[in-house]
Design a protein around this motif. Structure first.
Motif, PDB file in Angstrom:
ATOM      1  N   THR A 159       0.802  -1.212   0.000  1.00 21.33           N
ATOM      2  CA  THR A 159       0.000   0.000   0.000  1.00 21.33           C
ATOM      3  C   THR A 159       0.844   1.275   0.000  1.00 21.33           C
ATOM      4  O   THR A 159       0.298   2.355  -0.223  1.00 21.33           O
ATOM      5  CB  THR A 159      -0.953   0.023   1.216  1.00 21.33           C
ATOM      6  OG1 THR A 159      -0.187  -0.181   2.403  1.00 21.33           O
ATOM      7  CG2 THR A 159      -2.025  -1.064   1.073  1.00 21.33           C
ATOM      8  N   ASP A 160       2.157   1.151   0.227  1.00 21.96           N
ATOM      9  CA  ASP A 160       3.015   2.343   0.195  1.00 21.96           C
ATOM     10  C   ASP A 160       2.963   3.051  -1.158  1.00 21.96           C
ATOM     11  O   ASP A 160       3.148   4.262  -1.217  1.00 21.96           O
ATOM     12  CB  ASP A 160       4.474   1.986   0.536  1.00 21.96           C
ATOM     13  CG  ASP A 160       4.648   1.581   1.992  1.00 21.96           C
ATOM     14  OD1 ASP A 160       3.697   1.736   2.786  1.00 21.96           O
ATOM     15  OD2 ASP A 160       5.736   1.077   2.319  1.00 21.96           O
ATOM     16  N   VAL A 161       2.696   2.334  -2.221  1.00 22.68           N
ATOM     17  CA  VAL A 161       2.643   2.974  -3.539  1.00 22.68           C
ATOM     18  C   VAL A 161       1.418   3.881  -3.674  1.00 22.68           C
ATOM     19  O   VAL A 161       1.390   4.735  -4.546  1.00 22.68           O
ATOM     20  CB  VAL A 161       2.670   1.933  -4.701  1.00 22.68           C
ATOM     21  CG1 VAL A 161       3.942   1.109  -4.665  1.00 22.68           C
ATOM     22  CG2 VAL A 161       1.442   1.060  -4.698  1.00 22.68           C
ATOM     23  N   LEU A 162       0.442   3.721  -2.825  1.00 21.14           N
ATOM     24  CA  LEU A 162      -0.760   4.561  -2.873  1.00 21.14           C
ATOM     25  C   LEU A 162      -0.490   5.952  -2.336  1.00 21.14           C
ATOM     26  O   LEU A 162      -1.197   6.895  -2.696  1.00 21.14           O
ATOM     27  CB  LEU A 162      -1.895   3.902  -2.078  1.00 21.14           C
ATOM     28  CG  LEU A 162      -2.334   2.525  -2.560  1.00 21.14           C
ATOM     29  CD1 LEU A 162      -3.370   1.945  -1.617  1.00 21.14           C
ATOM     30  CD2 LEU A 162      -2.839   2.585  -3.987  1.00 21.14           C
TER      31      LEU A 162
END
Length: 111
Positions: free
Chosen positions: A106-109
């Motif tokens: 979810t870090d890419v969000l």
């Protein structure tokens, strides 16, 4: 200041025409990697295809950071042997920066 992320040169080579030129490339590439602390982490293993089409050889070379990777690829020593590979194989090469072990999908969000 945070530690730089490791960086990777990833190749997907197809139609490698084994011959004197490829052998010379293989004999010389390690000496071009050494000054940039680059090393193979995937090379020569036959992949097991799980999804999609794949008819080539995967290669992954790890570097301490993106600067080392770019400096290696642009170095006179590597540029001298590069045509030995490009003129005797088809493929795609990409450069990508890695993530640290704390990375979550979810870090890419939020990036």
């Amino acid at each position: 200041m945070g530690q730089k992320s490791k960086a990777y040169a990833i190749a997907y080579l197809r139609n490698v025409r084994m011959g004197d030129a490829i052998v010379e490339y293989l004999e010389r590439i390690d000496e071009t990697l050494a000054p940039y602390d680059g090393h193979f982490i995937v090379h020569g293993a036959a992949p097991e295809r799980i999804e999609g089409d794949w008819d080539g050889a995967p290669i992954v070379i790890e570097f301490p950071d993106y600067d080392h990777l770019k400096d290696w690829y642009e170095s006179p020593d590597y540029r001298e042997i590069l045509p030995l590979r490009t003129e005797n194989s088809d493929g795609v090469v990409i450069f990508v920066e890695g993530v640290d072990r704390s990375h979550r999908a979810t870090d890419v969000l939020t990036g």
